[in-house]
Design a protein around this motif. Structure first.
Motif, PDB file in Angstrom:
ATOM      1  N   PRO A   5       0.654  -1.369   0.131  1.00 28.73           N
ATOM      2  CA  PRO A   5       0.391   0.056   0.288  1.00 28.73           C
ATOM      3  C   PRO A   5       0.614   0.890   0.095  1.00 28.73           C
ATOM      4  O   PRO A   5       1.929   1.373   1.047  1.00 28.73           O
ATOM      5  CB  PRO A   5      -0.802  -0.420   1.581  1.00 28.73           C
ATOM      6  N   PHE A   6       0.177   2.384  -0.447  1.00 25.19           N
ATOM      7  CA  PHE A   6       1.749   3.535  -0.748  1.00 25.19           C
ATOM      8  C   PHE A   6       0.600   4.631  -0.322  1.00 25.19           C
ATOM      9  O   PHE A   6       0.032   5.704  -2.389  1.00 25.19           O
ATOM     10  CB  PHE A   6       1.468   3.457  -1.869  1.00 25.19           C
ATOM     11  N   GLY A   7      -1.163   4.769   0.351  1.00 24.84           N
ATOM     12  CA  GLY A   7      -1.595   5.646   0.447  1.00 24.84           C
ATOM     13  C   GLY A   7      -3.316   5.587  -0.802  1.00 24.84           C
ATOM     14  O   GLY A   7      -3.283   4.445  -0.530  1.00 24.84           O
ATOM     15  N   ASP A   8      -3.320   7.215  -0.313  1.00 26.75           N
ATOM     16  CA  ASP A   8      -5.202   6.875  -0.948  1.00 26.75           C
ATOM     17  C   ASP A   8      -4.484   6.417  -2.825  1.00 26.75           C
ATOM     18  O   ASP A   8      -5.733   6.895  -3.487  1.00 26.75           O
ATOM     19  CB  ASP A   8      -5.670   7.983  -1.273  1.00 26.75           C
ATOM     20  N   ARG A  49       1.895   5.642  -9.572  1.00 25.82           N
ATOM     21  CA  ARG A  49       0.594   6.547  -9.552  1.00 25.82           C
ATOM     22  C   ARG A  49       0.035   6.781 -10.103  1.00 25.82           C
ATOM     23  O   ARG A  49      -0.449   6.818 -10.848  1.00 25.82           O
ATOM     24  CB  ARG A  49       1.355   8.292  -9.184  1.00 25.82           C
ATOM     25  N   PRO A  52      -7.226   8.400  -8.132  1.00 29.16           N
ATOM     26  CA  PRO A  52      -8.074   7.658  -7.721  1.00 29.16           C
ATOM     27  C   PRO A  52      -9.474   7.959  -8.329  1.00 29.16           C
ATOM     28  O   PRO A  52     -10.593   7.287  -8.249  1.00 29.16           O
ATOM     29  CB  PRO A  52      -8.123   8.239  -6.361  1.00 29.16           C
TER      30      PRO A  52
ATOM     31  N   LEU B 180      -1.725   6.825   6.079  1.00 31.70           N
ATOM     32  CA  LEU B 180      -2.727   5.418   5.908  1.00 31.70           C
ATOM     33  C   LEU B 180      -1.478   4.624   6.004  1.00 31.70           C
ATOM     34  O   LEU B 180      -0.135   5.701   6.343  1.00 31.70           O
ATOM     35  CB  LEU B 180      -2.998   5.238   4.369  1.00 31.70           C
ATOM     36  N   PRO B 181      -1.364   2.840   6.842  1.00 29.06           N
ATOM     37  CA  PRO B 181      -0.183   3.027   6.577  1.00 29.06           C
ATOM     38  C   PRO B 181       0.533   2.680   5.165  1.00 29.06           C
ATOM     39  O   PRO B 181       0.268   2.637   4.218  1.00 29.06           O
ATOM     40  CB  PRO B 181      -0.398   1.244   7.053  1.00 29.06           C
ATOM     41  N   GLY B 182       2.199   2.922   5.234  1.00 27.06           N
ATOM     42  CA  GLY B 182       2.387   3.303   3.992  1.00 27.06           C
ATOM     43  C   GLY B 182       3.382   1.565   3.210  1.00 27.06           C
ATOM     44  O   GLY B 182       3.604   0.278   4.607  1.00 27.06           O
ATOM     45  N   PRO B 183       4.639   1.192   2.266  1.00 34.21           N
ATOM     46  CA  PRO B 183       4.532   0.398   2.065  1.00 34.21           C
ATOM     47  C   PRO B 183       5.466  -0.272   3.014  1.00 34.21           C
ATOM     48  O   PRO B 183       5.806  -1.502   3.484  1.00 34.21           O
ATOM     49  CB  PRO B 183       5.265   0.915   0.893  1.00 34.21           C
ATOM     50  N   VAL B 263       1.746   7.514   5.354  1.00 40.59           N
ATOM     51  CA  VAL B 263       1.117   8.651   4.112  1.00 40.59           C
ATOM     52  C   VAL B 263      -0.059   9.102   4.524  1.00 40.59           C
ATOM     53  O   VAL B 263      -0.966   8.032   4.646  1.00 40.59           O
ATOM     54  CB  VAL B 263       1.128   7.663   2.403  1.00 40.59           C
TER      55      VAL B 263
END
Lengths: 202, 290
Positions: A5-8, A49, A52, B180-183, B263
């Motif tokens: 995961p890397f944010g929204d 990227r 969204p 939010l959790p990051g990688p 993030v």
């Protein structure tokens, strides 16, 4: 491949090695859905990227997971030839570190076919890799405050050409008059990821 | 052609628009207005399209002269802004007469003013954007005293009649931001995430458009090997080897080798862009469906 995961608005795909990154990059680029803003390759990862509002993260993840790595022959990028004057200040020393003569280092450098794996450090600074150049070149312990633009250099498993004058710790084996980066061109980077490169001694 | 003259730039005055998304694979970051929401609001108030270029004015001290009558709007930071000595209301379109001097005092809350001029600042774009990227040194250079700034022709939409904009000043108390959790959350000790979301952080004075450093407890790593550089996004919370988190800004490098523990949720970076050195920040986990 692991998808992190890397944010929204982004995902990070972690690959086993650079070869998988290169193969997946080629496949992703040829199947890019609307809403993808960037696909950024690096040494072991691909950052995706998205916007969204156009492509949700779930759909982006599905696209990433389903795209199979491209076969090497299916991803032959454009070939760029770069004329090099092999008279860099570190040529003799670098050859010595690798157990080569200066002439044989130049021969190995010019006989290899290189490919831009990713861009880092500065706009247009291509990290070039080659299966024909199996050397690991130690960096300078301290960076030079000013490396001239067009310097042809080696560091670690990578080859590169400095797009602008900047500080740098890579070993300088030659120089070129080719313009690696020009923001007024339609394609500002001469060597975007996937480009094949041949160096020619002049 | 309508124009503005820069009398004094103040701490740092740059032209900004919505930046250069989509060029990260070439080593070019997004840049653009740090407080994007402020930029969009200012443009809307003067009837500009969203991507018209405006000015980002850090702290106080800037002075500009209108060389023709110009509609302008100031958003972002709140502070004493005057036109020939008369107060200019925030979040309000004002018609500044030719020859009038607009002066920006030290903000009372927030850090950077967004100034929109009807027609947009019409300097030549670089790679599709009029934003100055402070790290890559791309785009129109920071403004200097005596510089003339061309203003574009009027857009297709009128200056909208707005009685009240329901947007207040940037908060000067504790700023609560969602993350939010990051990688690379799993590169840290279990306690690190708890600390990140429980601690009261302070915005470091060593912050700029490339990143906002947060001072507080040390976030300890459980994995100590070197992380190969990987792609970054604005809003990523990157932790340097000394355990200090930095939230990457719009001018951050496109790749980085420090692990990203978290993030910021979408839109939160706009609010952090207005946080002042010493201001308190609390990070809270955002929850998402599915």
């Amino acid at each position: 491949m692991r998808i992190l995961p890397f944010g929204d608005a982004a995902l990070l795909a972690e690959c086993a090695d650079l070869a998988e990154v290169r193969a997946r990059l080629a496949a992703l680029r040829s199947s890019m859905p609307p809403g993808v803003v960037d696909v950024v390759p690096a040494l072991r990862t691909l950052l995706v990227r998205v916007d969204p509002t156009i492509l949700g993260l779930h759909d982006a993840e599905r696209w990433l997971a389903r795209s199979a790595p491209a076969e090497p022959e299916a991803r032959a990028g454009e070939l760029v030839r770069i004329a090099v004057r092999y008279a860099g200040p570190d040529l003799a020393e670098t050859a010595g570190l690798l157990g080569l003569t200066a002439e044989s280092l130049v021969r190995r450098h010019t006989e290899a076919e290189w490919e831009c794996a990713f861009i880092g450090f500065a706009p247009g600074f291509a990290y070039l890799v080659s299966d024909d150049f199996p050397f690991d070149v130690p960096r300078h312990a301290t960076s030079r405050p000013q490396v001239p633009a067009g310097s042809v250099a080696l560091a670690g498993r990578f080859g590169g050409v400095y797009p602008r004058s900047s500080p740098g710790g890579w070993r300088l084996i030659g120089s070129t008059e080719a313009t690696l980066w020009d923001e007024s061109r339609e394609h500002p980077a001469l060597l975007p990821p996937g480009t094949r490169v041949r160096f020619e001694a002049v | 052609m309508p124009s503005l003259t820069v009398l004094r730039p103040g701490a740092l005055a740059t032209v900004q628009d919505l930046g250069r998304p989509g060029l990260a694979a070439l080593g070019v970051g997004p840049s653009g207005a740090f407080d994007r929401r402020g930029h969009l609001l200012a443009n809307r108030l003067v009837g500009n399209p969203a991507d018209a270029a405006g000015l980002e004015l850090l702290l106080g001290g800037a002075a500009l002269r209108a060389e023709s009558p110009l509609w302008m709007a100031v958003t972002g930071a709140w502070g004493p802004v005057t036109a020939d000595g008369w107060p200019v209301e925030p979040h309000t379109a004002v018609l500044v007469p030719a020859g009038a001097v607009l002066e920006f005092g030290a903000p009372e809350s927030g850090l950077r003013y967004s100034l929109a001029v009807r027609g947009g600042i019409d300097v030549p774009p670089v790679l599709g954007s009029r934003s100055w990227d402070t790290l890559a040194r791309l785009g129109p250079s920071p403004l200097t005293g005596g510089q003339q700034l061309p203003v574009g022709g009027p857009p297709h939409t009128d200056v909208p009649a707005v009685d009240l904009v329901p947007v207040g000043p940037p908060p000067s108390g504790t700023l609560r931001l969602e993350i939010l959790p990051g990688p690379r959350r799993d590169w840290f000790e279990d306690a690190a995430w708890g600390l990140l979301t429980a601690a009261e952080w302070r915005v470091s004075a060593r912050s700029d458009r490339t990143g906002v450093r947060l001072e507080g407890p040390e976030l300890r790593r459980s994995r100590h090997e070197e992380l190969p550089s990987e792609g970054m996004v604005a809003g990523a919370v990157q932790v340097s080897p000394d355990g200090i988190p930095t939230v990457l800004g719009v001018d951050a490098p496109v790749t980085g080798g420090y692990p990203v523990i978290a993030v910021l949720a979408l839109g939160e970076l706009d609010r952090l862009a207005q946080a002042r050195p010493g201001q308190r920040v609390v990070l809270a986990r955002a929850f998402r469906r599915g």
